[in-house]
Design a protein around this motif. Structure first.
Motif, PDB file in Angstrom:
ATOM      1  N   ARG A 171       0.828  -0.812   0.383  1.00 17.56           N
ATOM      2  CA  ARG A 171       0.523  -0.017  -0.271  1.00 17.56           C
ATOM      3  C   ARG A 171       0.942   1.022   0.100  1.00 17.56           C
ATOM      4  O   ARG A 171       1.100   1.435   0.872  1.00 17.56           O
ATOM      5  CB  ARG A 171      -1.034   0.084   1.080  1.00 17.56           C
ATOM      6  CG  ARG A 171      -2.283   1.208   1.103  1.00 17.56           C
ATOM      7  CD  ARG A 171      -2.863   1.007   2.340  1.00 17.56           C
ATOM      8  NE  ARG A 171      -3.824   2.071   3.213  1.00 17.56           N
ATOM      9  CZ  ARG A 171      -4.863   2.191   3.757  1.00 17.56           C
ATOM     10  NH1 ARG A 171      -4.286   1.109   4.370  1.00 17.56           N
ATOM     11  NH2 ARG A 171      -5.076   3.519   3.671  1.00 17.56           N
ATOM     12  N   ASN A 172      -0.012   2.421  -1.282  1.00 16.63           N
ATOM     13  CA  ASN A 172       1.347   3.054  -0.692  1.00 16.63           C
ATOM     14  C   ASN A 172       2.671   3.255  -1.723  1.00 16.63           C
ATOM     15  O   ASN A 172       2.893   4.653  -2.234  1.00 16.63           O
ATOM     16  CB  ASN A 172       1.338   4.430   0.087  1.00 16.63           C
ATOM     17  CG  ASN A 172       0.296   4.628   0.892  1.00 16.63           C
ATOM     18  OD1 ASN A 172      -0.837   4.951  -0.298  1.00 16.63           O
ATOM     19  ND2 ASN A 172      -0.385   4.662   1.969  1.00 16.63           N
ATOM     20  N   LYS A 175       3.397   5.353  -4.902  1.00 19.13           N
ATOM     21  CA  LYS A 175       3.055   6.345  -4.929  1.00 19.13           C
ATOM     22  C   LYS A 175       3.787   7.492  -4.228  1.00 19.13           C
ATOM     23  O   LYS A 175       5.011   8.085  -4.635  1.00 19.13           O
ATOM     24  CB  LYS A 175       1.586   7.144  -3.351  1.00 19.13           C
ATOM     25  CG  LYS A 175       2.057   8.655  -3.796  1.00 19.13           C
ATOM     26  CD  LYS A 175       0.809   8.877  -2.784  1.00 19.13           C
ATOM     27  CE  LYS A 175       0.281  10.732  -2.928  1.00 19.13           C
ATOM     28  NZ  LYS A 175      -1.513  11.249  -1.173  1.00 19.13           N
TER      29      LYS A 175
END
Length: 227
Positions: A171-172, A175
């Motif tokens: 997750r993430n 980014k």
């Protein structure tokens, strides 16, 4: 112009599918991969399967053993961490040299690769980002203008391909990866060799939470895909 990945050959597509199954635990360490079984499963002749296995053997994902054929190689989390440490140092060297030696044309290519990663990030497409991320790092290797260093970095990068792909599913991470790319680009384009080296080293190395995430991902996938 945005960077566009070239279409993959059938053997390359098979290689990616097989390595994905290795890293997700579907093909477990020590498992024998039979050419004919794989050909039947994927609906192809044995030739592209054989080419894919040879490529995976050169990358260290499998071992070719006499009378046993292709065997899935074993890599413990500790071993993976060690390889990422070496990868981080190789990338740092590439970044340091690239900041000094990159040409105007190579600067444009690096920016194209970076923008392509941005498109994949915004589309929340980790598979596309993974491929374009490879192009981004290749641009840095090439800009080092040290062919031996670039060859060594590329060889280890290939060995770690499925694990780098797996990391992008945390997750993430996509980014964060893109933000780290931006800092790397800024340092290289400004001629800050030490800054580029430091940012690339921290971008690649797997320590602390990233190591825990990698181990947890591997463990979870093994539970989902029991032998």
């Amino acid at each position: 112009m945005s960077e566009i990945a070239a279409p993959l050959r059938r053997s390359e597509q098979l290689g990616e599918e097989i390595e994905e199954r290795i890293v997700t635990g579907q093909y477990r360490p020590g498992m024998r991969l039979d050419e004919q079984d794989l050909a039947d499963e994927f609906g192809v002749s044995r030739t592209p399967v054989r080419e894919a296995l040879i490529h995976l053997a050169s990358a260290g994902m499998i071992e070719m053993r006499p009378r046993r054929g292709a065997i899935v190689a074993q890599a413990s989390p500790t071993r993976l961490c060690e390889m990422f440490e070496v990868m981080a140092e190789l990338e740092a060297m590439c970044g340091r040299l690239a900041a000094r030696r990159i040409t105007p044309a190579e600067q444009a290519e690096l920016l194209d690769a970076h923008r392509a990663c941005e498109v994949a990030r915004d589309a929340n497409d980790p598979d596309a980002y993974y491929h374009l991320n490879e192009v981004f790092h290749q641009r840095i290797y090439q800009a080092s203008h040290n062919s031996f260093l670039a060859e060594q970095a590329d060889a280890l990068h290939r060995r770690l391909r499925p694990y780098r792909r797996l990391q992008l599913r945390v997750r993430n991470r996509m980014k964060t990866s893109y933000s780290e790319h931006q800092a790397i680009v800024d340092s290289i384009l400004s001629g800050d060799g030490e800054g580029a080296a430091d940012k690339l080293q921290r971008h690649v190395v797997v320590q602390g939470e990233r190591f825990a995430d990698l181990v947890a991902s591997l463990s979870a996938l093994q539970v989902q895909n029991p032998a």
